[in-house]
Design a protein around this motif. Sequence first.
Motif, PDB file in Angstrom:
ATOM      1  N   ASP A  96       0.680  -1.161  -0.060  1.00 55.50           N
ATOM      2  CA  ASP A  96       0.148  -0.094   0.081  1.00 55.50           C
ATOM      3  C   ASP A  96       1.046   1.285   0.110  1.00 55.50           C
ATOM      4  N   HIS A  97       1.911   1.121   0.797  1.00 52.50           N
ATOM      5  CA  HIS A  97       2.789   2.445   1.003  1.00 52.50           C
ATOM      6  C   HIS A  97       3.219   2.831  -0.438  1.00 52.50           C
ATOM      7  N   ASP A  98       3.760   1.951  -1.114  1.00 54.25           N
ATOM      8  CA  ASP A  98       4.451   2.161  -2.374  1.00 54.25           C
ATOM      9  C   ASP A  98       3.361   2.454  -3.420  1.00 54.25           C
ATOM     10  N   VAL A 155       4.061  28.454   0.714  1.00 60.36           N
ATOM     11  CA  VAL A 155       4.542  27.572  -0.604  1.00 60.36           C
ATOM     12  C   VAL A 155       3.572  26.462  -0.593  1.00 60.36           C
ATOM     13  N   ILE A 156       3.415  25.870   0.511  1.00 60.23           N
ATOM     14  CA  ILE A 156       2.560  24.555   0.448  1.00 60.23           C
ATOM     15  C   ILE A 156       1.246  24.825   0.254  1.00 60.23           C
ATOM     16  N   CYS A 157       0.643  25.961   0.491  1.00 67.86           N
ATOM     17  CA  CYS A 157      -0.761  26.045   0.428  1.00 67.86           C
ATOM     18  C   CYS A 157      -0.617  26.438  -1.185  1.00 67.86           C
ATOM     19  N   ALA A 243      -3.485  15.496   3.380  1.00 73.69           N
ATOM     20  CA  ALA A 243      -3.220  15.923   4.701  1.00 73.69           C
ATOM     21  C   ALA A 243      -1.924  16.116   5.074  1.00 73.69           C
ATOM     22  N   THR A 244      -1.308  14.890   5.076  1.00 76.15           N
ATOM     23  CA  THR A 244       0.109  14.630   5.403  1.00 76.15           C
ATOM     24  C   THR A 244       1.199  15.574   4.786  1.00 76.15           C
ATOM     25  N   LEU A 245       0.970  15.765   3.527  1.00 78.07           N
ATOM     26  CA  LEU A 245       1.751  16.829   2.544  1.00 78.07           C
ATOM     27  C   LEU A 245       1.652  18.082   3.443  1.00 78.07           C
ATOM     28  N   LEU A 246       0.320  18.524   3.846  1.00 76.40           N
ATOM     29  CA  LEU A 246      -0.066  19.888   4.231  1.00 76.40           C
ATOM     30  C   LEU A 246       0.575  19.956   5.558  1.00 76.40           C
ATOM     31  N   GLU A 251       5.376  21.983   9.165  1.00 75.04           N
ATOM     32  CA  GLU A 251       6.042  21.844  10.385  1.00 75.04           C
ATOM     33  C   GLU A 251       7.559  21.366  10.713  1.00 75.04           C
ATOM     34  N   THR A 252       7.994  21.366   9.335  1.00 74.43           N
ATOM     35  CA  THR A 252       9.371  20.732   8.974  1.00 74.43           C
ATOM     36  C   THR A 252      10.467  21.844   8.550  1.00 74.43           C
ATOM     37  N   THR A 253       9.989  22.433   7.418  1.00 69.90           N
ATOM     38  CA  THR A 253      11.157  23.402   6.719  1.00 69.90           C
ATOM     39  C   THR A 253      11.121  24.791   7.659  1.00 69.90           C
ATOM     40  N   LEU A 288      23.412  21.374   7.239  1.00 72.16           N
ATOM     41  CA  LEU A 288      22.400  21.499   8.093  1.00 72.16           C
ATOM     42  C   LEU A 288      21.662  20.457   8.444  1.00 72.16           C
ATOM     43  N   LEU A 289      21.271  19.872   7.421  1.00 73.71           N
ATOM     44  CA  LEU A 289      20.433  18.533   7.515  1.00 73.71           C
ATOM     45  C   LEU A 289      21.176  17.549   8.377  1.00 73.71           C
ATOM     46  N   ARG A 290      22.424  17.704   8.342  1.00 76.52           N
ATOM     47  CA  ARG A 290      23.318  16.626   9.159  1.00 76.52           C
ATOM     48  C   ARG A 290      23.416  17.237  10.430  1.00 76.52           C
ATOM     49  N   PRO A 294      16.040  19.021  11.675  1.00 75.10           N
ATOM     50  CA  PRO A 294      14.761  19.094  12.199  1.00 75.10           C
ATOM     51  C   PRO A 294      13.966  18.012  12.686  1.00 75.10           C
ATOM     52  N   VAL A 295      14.413  16.741  11.834  1.00 72.73           N
ATOM     53  CA  VAL A 295      13.653  15.527  12.474  1.00 72.73           C
ATOM     54  C   VAL A 295      14.986  14.855  13.054  1.00 72.73           C
ATOM     55  N   GLN A 296      14.721  14.829  14.676  1.00 72.18           N
ATOM     56  CA  GLN A 296      15.899  14.248  15.181  1.00 72.18           C
ATOM     57  C   GLN A 296      15.481  12.929  15.689  1.00 72.18           C
ATOM     58  N   ARG A 301       7.036   4.650  16.160  1.00 70.02           N
ATOM     59  CA  ARG A 301       6.264   4.198  15.217  1.00 70.02           C
ATOM     60  C   ARG A 301       6.533   3.089  14.396  1.00 70.02           C
ATOM     61  N   ARG A 302       7.845   2.655  14.634  1.00 69.46           N
ATOM     62  CA  ARG A 302       8.355   1.570  13.900  1.00 69.46           C
ATOM     63  C   ARG A 302       8.382   0.439  14.675  1.00 69.46           C
ATOM     64  N   SER A 303       8.117  -1.006  14.306  1.00 67.40           N
ATOM     65  CA  SER A 303       8.000  -2.175  15.057  1.00 67.40           C
ATOM     66  C   SER A 303       8.767  -3.280  14.034  1.00 67.40           C
ATOM     67  N   ALA A 324      16.939   7.502  16.311  1.00 68.97           N
ATOM     68  CA  ALA A 324      17.673   8.906  16.731  1.00 68.97           C
ATOM     69  C   ALA A 324      18.554   9.408  15.408  1.00 68.97           C
ATOM     70  N   LEU A 325      17.877   9.587  14.558  1.00 66.67           N
ATOM     71  CA  LEU A 325      18.352  10.082  13.154  1.00 66.67           C
ATOM     72  C   LEU A 325      19.466  11.258  13.634  1.00 66.67           C
ATOM     73  N   ALA A 326      19.291  12.261  14.319  1.00 68.51           N
ATOM     74  CA  ALA A 326      20.270  13.185  14.556  1.00 68.51           C
ATOM     75  C   ALA A 326      21.454  12.544  15.091  1.00 68.51           C
ATOM     76  N   LEU A 365      11.811  20.019  -2.456  1.00 66.80           N
ATOM     77  CA  LEU A 365      10.840  21.276  -2.203  1.00 66.80           C
ATOM     78  C   LEU A 365      11.594  22.050  -0.978  1.00 66.80           C
ATOM     79  N   ALA A 366      11.724  21.194   0.188  1.00 65.38           N
ATOM     80  CA  ALA A 366      12.329  21.610   1.447  1.00 65.38           C
ATOM     81  C   ALA A 366      13.937  22.218   1.007  1.00 65.38           C
ATOM     82  N   ARG A 367      14.786  21.345   0.235  1.00 63.46           N
ATOM     83  CA  ARG A 367      15.696  21.802  -0.119  1.00 63.46           C
ATOM     84  C   ARG A 367      15.901  23.260  -0.744  1.00 63.46           C
TER      85      ARG A 367
HETATM   86  C1  HEM Z   1      13.352  20.555   5.902  1.00 61.56           C
HETATM   87  C2  HEM Z   1      12.184  19.688   5.596  1.00 61.56           C
HETATM   88  C3  HEM Z   1      11.872  18.378   5.948  1.00 61.56           C
HETATM   89  C4  HEM Z   1      12.621  17.373   6.466  1.00 61.56           C
HETATM   90  C5  HEM Z   1      13.752  17.533   7.712  1.00 61.56           C
HETATM   91  C6  HEM Z   1      11.764  16.305   6.288  1.00 61.56           C
HETATM   92  C7  HEM Z   1      12.111  15.104   6.997  1.00 61.56           C
HETATM   93  C8  HEM Z   1      11.611  13.931   6.903  1.00 61.56           C
HETATM   94  C9  HEM Z   1      11.966  12.434   7.239  1.00 61.56           C
HETATM   95  C10 HEM Z   1      13.143  12.437   7.925  1.00 61.56           C
HETATM   96  C11 HEM Z   1      11.190  11.617   6.622  1.00 61.56           C
HETATM   97  C12 HEM Z   1      11.145  10.093   6.836  1.00 61.56           C
HETATM   98  C13 HEM Z   1      10.179   9.487   7.975  1.00 61.56           C
HETATM   99  C14 HEM Z   1      10.158   8.177   8.055  1.00 61.56           C
HETATM  100  O1  HEM Z   1      11.130   7.268   7.648  1.00 61.56           O
HETATM  101  O2  HEM Z   1       9.343   7.769   8.975  1.00 61.56           O
HETATM  102  C15 HEM Z   1      10.145  12.384   5.931  1.00 61.56           C
HETATM  103  C16 HEM Z   1       9.133  11.516   5.167  1.00 61.56           C
HETATM  104  C17 HEM Z   1       8.070  12.460   4.470  1.00 61.56           C
HETATM  105  N1  HEM Z   1       8.160  13.739   4.334  1.00 61.56           N
HETATM  106 FE1  HEM Z   1       9.563  15.194   4.889  1.00 61.56          FE
HETATM  107  N2  HEM Z   1      10.780  16.458   5.659  1.00 61.56           N
HETATM  108  C18 HEM Z   1      10.784  17.857   5.341  1.00 61.56           C
HETATM  109  C19 HEM Z   1       9.910  18.640   4.456  1.00 61.56           C
HETATM  110  C20 HEM Z   1       8.747  17.886   3.843  1.00 61.56           C
HETATM  111  C21 HEM Z   1       7.811  18.529   3.147  1.00 61.56           C
HETATM  112  C22 HEM Z   1       7.826  20.171   2.439  1.00 61.56           C
HETATM  113  C23 HEM Z   1       6.853  17.820   2.525  1.00 61.56           C
HETATM  114  C24 HEM Z   1       5.719  17.959   1.849  1.00 61.56           C
HETATM  115  C25 HEM Z   1       5.770  18.420   0.549  1.00 61.56           C
HETATM  116  C26 HEM Z   1       7.255  16.246   3.407  1.00 61.56           C
HETATM  117  C27 HEM Z   1       6.693  15.250   3.044  1.00 61.56           C
HETATM  118  C28 HEM Z   1       6.846  14.099   3.498  1.00 61.56           C
HETATM  119  C29 HEM Z   1       6.353  12.752   3.337  1.00 61.56           C
HETATM  120  C30 HEM Z   1       4.731  12.640   2.659  1.00 61.56           C
HETATM  121  C31 HEM Z   1       7.000  11.688   3.773  1.00 61.56           C
HETATM  122  C32 HEM Z   1       6.750  10.373   4.174  1.00 61.56           C
HETATM  123  C33 HEM Z   1       7.376   9.620   2.943  1.00 61.56           C
HETATM  124  C34 HEM Z   1       6.799   8.103   2.757  1.00 61.56           C
HETATM  125  O3  HEM Z   1       6.534   7.529   3.772  1.00 61.56           O
HETATM  126  O4  HEM Z   1       7.018   7.292   1.672  1.00 61.56           O
HETATM  127  N3  HEM Z   1       8.457  16.543   3.846  1.00 61.56           N
HETATM  128  N4  HEM Z   1      10.457  13.596   5.968  1.00 61.56           N
END
Ligand code: HEM
Length: 415
Positions: A96-98, A155-157, A243-246, A251-253, A288-290, A294-296, A301-303, A324-326, A365-367
């Motif tokens: 389903d994910h793919d 941008v995302i809107c 909703a996830t994209l929104l 909350e990340t960038t 910076l990403l290293r 933002p995602v530390q 969630r994983r099992s 612990a990605l960070a 996009l985030a880059r």
């Molecule tokens: C600096 C900004 C961002 C960082 C640091 C970041 C980081 C991450 C990380 C670490 C994951 C992996 C999660 C996992 O393995 O469970 C992830 C997945 C994801 N991110 Fe980002 N993200 C950023 C921006 C964005 C933006 C702008 C979007 C939307 C346009 C986005 C959409 C997603 C989605 C949909 C996934 C899930 C992908 C999947 O399960 O196949 N992210 N992100």
Amino acid sequence: MAKEVTGEVTTGAGVYERILDHANRADPYPLYAELRKTPVARQADGSYVVSGYREIVALLHDPRVSSDVRNIPEIAAEQEAGTALPSSFIRLDPPDHDRIRSMMMRHFGPPHSPGRVDGLEPRMLRIVTDLIDAFAGKSRVDIVEDFAYPLPVTVICELLGVPRQDEPRFHRWSQAIIETIDPTTGTVAERERRNMEVRTELGTYMKELVDAHRRQPGDDLLSAIVTDPAIDLRLEELLSAAATLLVAGHETTVNLIANGMLTLLRNPRVLDRLRHEPDLVVGTVEELLRFEPPVQLLSLRRSALADIDLAGTTIPKGAIISLALAAGSRDPARFPDPDRFDPDRQDNQHLGFGSGIHYCFGAPLARLETQLALGELARRLVNPRLVADPPPYRPNPGLRGPRHLHVEFDGVLPA
Ligand code: HEM
């Protein structure tokens, strides 16, 4: 049921608790170094925290590790009792994910839509320019409120085709969702219950939006998806994914831009180089990403779908795994001199966007957003200075960034 294990190492347990403690939010890196001494550490609650680069990458690419939260009994029970939208593809496994990811990707990136993100560059630069122009006449701004938040949200809107005037509503939802992935707030079941409540509200809103785009398509991602006959997604799958994209776009960038400006102000030589070497911004954002991602933590969630032997430890079938990605991105076994911020670093395969099949969907996009944002801030702000170092931090240990970043400066150069 998790198998009984003997001889497990639990030395990382107290360290992980200290990482989650808000008192250590400004500088968790010495604690990550301590945690890495036990790269696969069993916690008192039976979950495992993984902090070595090699071990994290191995698990992110291991099909025995599931992201499907229905494999976590407390979450499955809540989901069965509720009626919220189904989990988004970030919380699903193959196939389903793919399937859902590739459908969503069809209008977001190559091979079908190679220009979607790059095509936004002029518009992004316009937004960046307008936000910095608004600093003129001031001597102090909050980089978070006045810049790092409005940029990615706008941008995302625009990308998705979400009306900007609805922003206060989904700002609230998106913050609520993020709180439900904060491991320090309540139990797993309580967080899932709250997550489902918010997902229900967000789903109703997304449904109205999708209907509106069907009736009157625009030049945006949602319109492209809902009018494409080749897209084969159930309505609920589409609503969850959108909703996830929104939420992700919200909350990340913001944290990468704010962490970025903070790091540049702490490294004035790099800031100065950016003014004369605009191309350096590419390596700067990767570093910076290293260095300050933002995602530390990918937490709770994983099992494990089977017993997994790793670094001399067996993660038993059924155990919950936090990554612990960070900590991995500062692992000296992978990155020479890992605590040095070095935008010229070669071979920078950081974990800032994860790795494997869930690798960040929005990474291009985030880059681009962050490169434009930091490049223009560096070029246009005259003599910028931090007002407080460290700044106050948001509560979430997993998604980490300053709550405010007050910066003083002596002027703003023209665009
Ligand atoms: C600096 C900004 C961002 C960082 C640091 C970041 C980081 C991450 C990380 C670490 C994951 C992996 C999660 C996992 O393995 O469970 C992830 C997945 C994801 N991110 Fe980002 N993200 C950023 C921006 C964005 C933006 C702008 C979007 C939307 C346009 C986005 C959409 C997603 C989605 C949909 C996934 C899930 C992908 C999947 O399960 O196949 N992210 N992100």
